[in-house]
Design an enzyme around this catalytic site. Sequence first.
Site, PDB file in Angstrom:
ATOM      1  N   GLU A 284       0.831  -1.203   0.000  1.00 35.46           N
ATOM      2  CA  GLU A 284       0.000   0.000   0.000  1.00 35.46           C
ATOM      3  C   GLU A 284       0.865   1.252   0.000  1.00 35.46           C
ATOM      4  OE1 GLU A 284      -3.746  -0.500   2.329  1.00 35.46           O
ATOM      5  OE2 GLU A 284      -3.233   1.487   3.096  1.00 35.46           O
ATOM      6  N   GLU A 287       2.191   1.768  -3.369  1.00 38.42           N
ATOM      7  CA  GLU A 287       1.119   2.253  -4.235  1.00 38.42           C
ATOM      8  C   GLU A 287       0.877   3.741  -3.996  1.00 38.42           C
ATOM      9  OE1 GLU A 287      -2.563   0.159  -3.680  1.00 38.42           O
ATOM     10  OE2 GLU A 287      -3.557   1.211  -5.331  1.00 38.42           O
ATOM     11  N   CYS A 310      -8.015  -2.017   4.274  1.00 36.25           N
ATOM     12  CA  CYS A 310      -7.827  -3.155   5.186  1.00 36.25           C
ATOM     13  C   CYS A 310      -9.135  -3.647   5.775  1.00 36.25           C
ATOM     14  CB  CYS A 310      -6.944  -2.759   6.364  1.00 36.25           C
ATOM     15  SG  CYS A 310      -5.422  -2.015   5.865  1.00 36.25           S
ATOM     16  N   SER A 330      -6.966   1.868  -2.191  1.00 33.67           N
ATOM     17  CA  SER A 330      -5.814   1.050  -2.560  1.00 33.67           C
ATOM     18  C   SER A 330      -6.296  -0.319  -3.022  1.00 33.67           C
ATOM     19  CB  SER A 330      -4.904   0.890  -1.340  1.00 33.67           C
ATOM     20  OG  SER A 330      -4.039  -0.204  -1.530  1.00 33.67           O
ATOM     21  N   LYS A 369     -14.905  -9.923   8.925  1.00 28.01           N
ATOM     22  CA  LYS A 369     -13.838 -10.757   8.377  1.00 28.01           C
ATOM     23  C   LYS A 369     -14.373 -12.126   7.961  1.00 28.01           C
ATOM     24  CE  LYS A 369     -10.229  -8.023   8.612  1.00 28.01           C
ATOM     25  NZ  LYS A 369      -9.491  -7.640   7.397  1.00 28.01           N
ATOM     26  N   GLU A 372     -15.576 -11.418   4.655  1.00 25.84           N
ATOM     27  CA  GLU A 372     -14.474 -11.142   3.722  1.00 25.84           C
ATOM     28  C   GLU A 372     -13.844 -12.438   3.207  1.00 25.84           C
ATOM     29  OE1 GLU A 372     -10.734  -9.532   5.259  1.00 25.84           O
ATOM     30  OE2 GLU A 372     -10.708  -8.082   3.625  1.00 25.84           O
ATOM     31  N   GLU A 377     -13.562 -13.942  -4.757  1.00 24.30           N
ATOM     32  CA  GLU A 377     -12.267 -13.601  -5.341  1.00 24.30           C
ATOM     33  C   GLU A 377     -11.097 -13.985  -4.437  1.00 24.30           C
ATOM     34  OE1 GLU A 377     -14.620 -11.472  -4.328  1.00 24.30           O
ATOM     35  OE2 GLU A 377     -13.817  -9.551  -3.636  1.00 24.30           O
ATOM     36  N   CYS A 514     -10.166  -1.306  14.991  1.00 21.99           N
ATOM     37  CA  CYS A 514     -10.394  -2.724  15.274  1.00 21.99           C
ATOM     38  C   CYS A 514     -10.498  -3.028  16.772  1.00 21.99           C
ATOM     39  CB  CYS A 514      -9.280  -3.565  14.676  1.00 21.99           C
ATOM     40  SG  CYS A 514      -9.071  -3.245  12.920  1.00 21.99           S
TER      41      CYS A 514
END
Lengths: 590, 597, 135
Positions: A284, A287, A310, A330, A369, A372, A377, A514
């Site tokens: 990141e 980037e 994230c 990102s 999560k 996720e 993908e 978090c």
Amino acid sequence: MDTIKLTIDNKEIEVEKGITILEAAQKVGVHIPTLCHMKLHDMGIENKPGGCRVCVVEVEGRRNLAPSCVTEASDGMTINTHSMRVINARRTVTELIISDHPFECLTCAKSGECELQDLAHDMGIREIHYEGEKSTYREDTSPAIIRDMDKCIMCRRCEMMCNEVQTVGVLSAINRGFNAVVAPAFEENLDHSVCTYCGQCVAVCPTGALTEVDHTPAVIRALSDPSKTVVVQTAPAVRAALGEEFGYEPGTLVTGKMAAALRRLGFDFIFDTDFAADLTIMEEGTELLDRLTRHLNGDKDVKLPILTSCCPAWVKFFEHQFPGMKDIPSSAKSPQQMFGSIAKSYFAEKQKVDRKDLVVVSIMPCVAKKYECSRDEFSVDGNPDVDYAITTRELAALIKLSNIEFKSLPEEDFDHPLGESTGAAVIFGTTGGVIEAAVRTAYELQTKKPLPKLDFDELRGMEGVREATIDFDGLPIRIGIAHGLGNARKLLEDIRDGKSHFHAIEIMSCPGGCIGGGGQPYHHSDSSVLKKRQMAIYKEDGAKKIRKSHENPYIAKLYEEFLGEPMSEKAHHLLHTSYFDRSTVFEQED
Amino acid sequence: MADSKMHILVCGGTGCRASQSEQIVGDLKAELENRNLENDVRVITTGCFGFCEKGPVVKVVPDNTFYTEVRPSDVVDIVNEHVVKGRPVKRLLYKNPKNDYSVTTTSNIDFYKKQIRIALRNCGFVDPENIDEYIARDGYEALGKCISEFSPEEVIATVKDSGLRGRGGGGFPTGLKWEITRNVENEQKYVVCNADEGDPGAFMDRSILEGDPHSVIEAMAICGYCIGADTGLVYIRAEYPLAINRLKTALAQSREYGLLGDDILGSGFNFDIEIRYGAGAFVCGEETALIHSMEGHRGEPTFKPPFPSVSGYMGKPTNVNNVETFANIPVIINKGAKWFSKIGTEKSKGTKVFALAGKVNNVGLIEVPMGITLREVIFDIGGGIRNGRKFKSVQTGGPSGGCLTDKDLDTPIDYDNLIAAGSMMGSGGMIVMDEDDCMVSISKFYLEFTLEESCGKCTPCRIGNKRLHEILNKITKGEGTEEDLERLNVLSNVIKDTSLCGLGQTSPNPVLSTIKNFYDEYKAHVTEGTCPAGQCKDLLKYEIIPDLCTGCTVCFRNCPVSAISGERKSPHYIDQSLCIKCGVCYDKCKFKAIRIA
Amino acid sequence: MSKKVKSLADLKKIKSDVQQKMKLREQGDHAEQIVQIKVAMATCGIASGAKEVMEFIIEELDFKGVDAVVTQTGCMGYCYAEPTIEVIVPGQDPVIYGFVSRDKAREIIEKHVIQGEMIDGIIPVTHKTIDDEEN
């Protein structure tokens, strides 16, 4: 400051004008029970619909009882919080709530943490004098959250979090009277809504109406399967909160004991999401520098600011609500998914294990999560990079289930190679941490000079939206930070309207980041718990020998042996992703 | 001669329209044209006369002849007899239920005799779709005077002095409300008219909006002038299409005349009104819920304070008054506070509109001076109890009012007396019950309504009322115990004491008042398992008296569940285990051989 | 032309214009308190010119500024004395006049209605109206 004088339970007190009876009572040590009311002090989060009526008190001269959570204390008030009339009313109201609640305490996921249970206990309720029809609703199971609305007591906390704090707008009261309940529009299932699975509804639900999907049985099954190599990764915020489940003071770091417990649970390799967090910074950060350089060179196609990616709830949020801006964040995967990807490629190759026989379990402070790691993908030929994501609470339950006496465990280390991390990775667990970690690396990569000071106090704190300008050796880099999706929305709208002046923005869905995740031990409306967890995170960072991601030797080795360099083609394939326009398309029902 | 000699007023209220009053208007006009009388006689569609039960209502002036239950087929006779020959059509005249005599004019009808019509002054008198007719009745003169001759403070003082209190149910002094809103500093304020009339059976607000929309518009503008607002909002339920249309027409006319808009009557005062639609939730009549609904949120009340006067629509100071309250305002300004305050009792001034219903002879919308007794309303205006039955109870204040008994009949009606008697004014529902009504079933019936209409926000209303209803259900099924009666009392009082809004706080009133006033009836249900009024089906038993039964087999043939058996010409028998207590046998038996035990 | 009302005075002007058109209703509303004149308008009455008499009465009352209600009624039973009219002055018993010509009508209005003096031509009352029956 204007003050007023009033009498509560025969105690005369002077308090500042404008506070409620409930708050005034707390100042004289009178604890009026509440149920729907919830306030996270200093975080601007409050739920006070005045709906449950548990906190009623008797105010002299008033016709009916006053709900203390919403009634402003006024000068000369005489208040009785435990008269016969009050106790009778309060108990009746509590009995009424229980009369429309399943008697399933023994098997309820919330047993022991349930605020209704506590209330019934504190009021010594032994019998329910009112029996009758109970509300029944279809249970709604999504990839991350289970709604069991039979247990809903209409406190509306979840609705407040979902609408006011997160501005997601999925949960709202529907129907009337006895049939009123909080639900997505048209009583649809969560997975047919724009729910981000941030889990803040779960974090504040006083009963077992909203809970996370329990993945511990699957983990136990994997651990007892001799043909599987089971590796575990633990997110940074877990170590700052897990101790609470075992009686430690909030803010106690239990990193070593957690590693020991995981080893005793039978995981073959105890790894750390922090390793992947360092990796995230490499990708990141690179980037960011790439976009920044192109921008400075006058490339009109480059999108700035760059947004962190994230947080899975945040990702789902902009996919639903700002699909036109999906090329701004990102492309780096989240640390959890980077870990899974590396574990099932680099590490599996090293161990000579087929990825199908390698099970990756992650311990997360988060319920999103779970969603996720189930995204298509993030799998190869149907085999997910991360097999199971369990919450901090689920890990505590696993430890208890496995007869491990947590407090007496020794402090142990993570395993190599995916267990080594820097201080920069640890602070991913709190709001401001990801961007601070990125700045530490980007600064040095950009300026080729060592940072004079590693602690960026200007990026830390609990303010919902923060901004700072960091001097990159003459180049001012403007940083924005938002936690809570409502705050994120403000920054996104600015970007959409061309009003944003930031180069980089960090976004975390949960208030506090978090550490305040939906999968953490319940804070029970005590915001000091979140602050203590935040302090613990910074303490862990401060104690680390290496505090910059690019100095993690195992990261360097990973690039050297496997990935080449940041943003290489291989890195791109394994560590980056793309986003989807979810403005209209809901997932198909099974 | 330019002016016509006769006006025929045809009620165009929702009730009368439902029984073809529009066709009557059309037919009258056609028939008059046929006879070239269209210049001599004008036909005017008016608002509601209040006597809806006898609709469609037609009134002929100047001789003031009052026709009831007119059908389109009666039009020819009205024109032939009355218009041409000057003879009232006798069969269409109202018949006094006491002696069956026909009565020609409204002034001789008991239903109208004791009424004083202030809020309803123009209903049934003017054409609500013609602003000129409103102006002829002093319309907009009050607004004109206020904005050109008085300061807002002076107008507020007049409203305060008049003693007018909120007609929506709360009874809060209107002038004081205006003053409070005026004194809150803010650049943007709102006037809201609460037209979310939700009490079942009450329709005074609808009638006013249908029959005299301009009075509400004028009053809202006056209120706007007083509190410093330039925008008014009418929150009206979408199920009132006629009221909405008349209001829209009236708004357009007022704008055309410059009585709404910028610089009204050259005074520099700007005011306009928008319409907001409600979906018909009862709780949205509560002002905070109403405001949330207008804002696009769930129609749920929130805790007060802050009151809307301080923080209302869009967080701005908002003055909410109900339709009937507004309708009083222009008259108060025109005739003065003193005139108004002479009507009524010490603490309740003026008149109140009631929707009189139930077991009385004359059912309809009435406006009476505060201080009139229930006896006068029920026995004089209402014409007494139907079918010569005995009066048992009267329930005032809509679904959450209390049930009063004959000991309350001589209590002067006002806000405070009704509360003291265990009921309330509410928005003006008044339902009369006779000896055939079971008070347990009645309180269950009312509770069903609040149960349905509760928003579900607070525990006592959401779950408490449900439990109350369940207990009442038990009692009407004969499964109640004396402990249940005690439980009803305790729970009702807690609901009253702890509910968030007025709906919950008053919802147990029917239960509490009937337990208090008809305890023996409750007790009979739980101890003897009987329903003294013979209404609770589960407690009834139909039996055949063998001595009177001729064995005609009529009951046998009519029983829908074949619960009756017996030989021809010998006494029959009802099998109680099969009987569904429909009562068909009882109704069909010509020999009174079936009794209800 | 704009219908805008520009001032309170403007409004009052509109009011007095329209009030004329609604006079009938206002009168009907408090008919007991003002003079009522009923003209018998059955076939016999019309044949004897009752219609013209009625119109004359209305005009004359208007001309003299007397607030009164003029209505038609059915045959009063005095067909021999048509046109007949009934005059009701508030607080007094109704009086019926027979053979009412224009001149007679003018006299009735001048003497009976305005000055309160009975004049010749009164027919003794022998019937009851429907409203009387009730009492």
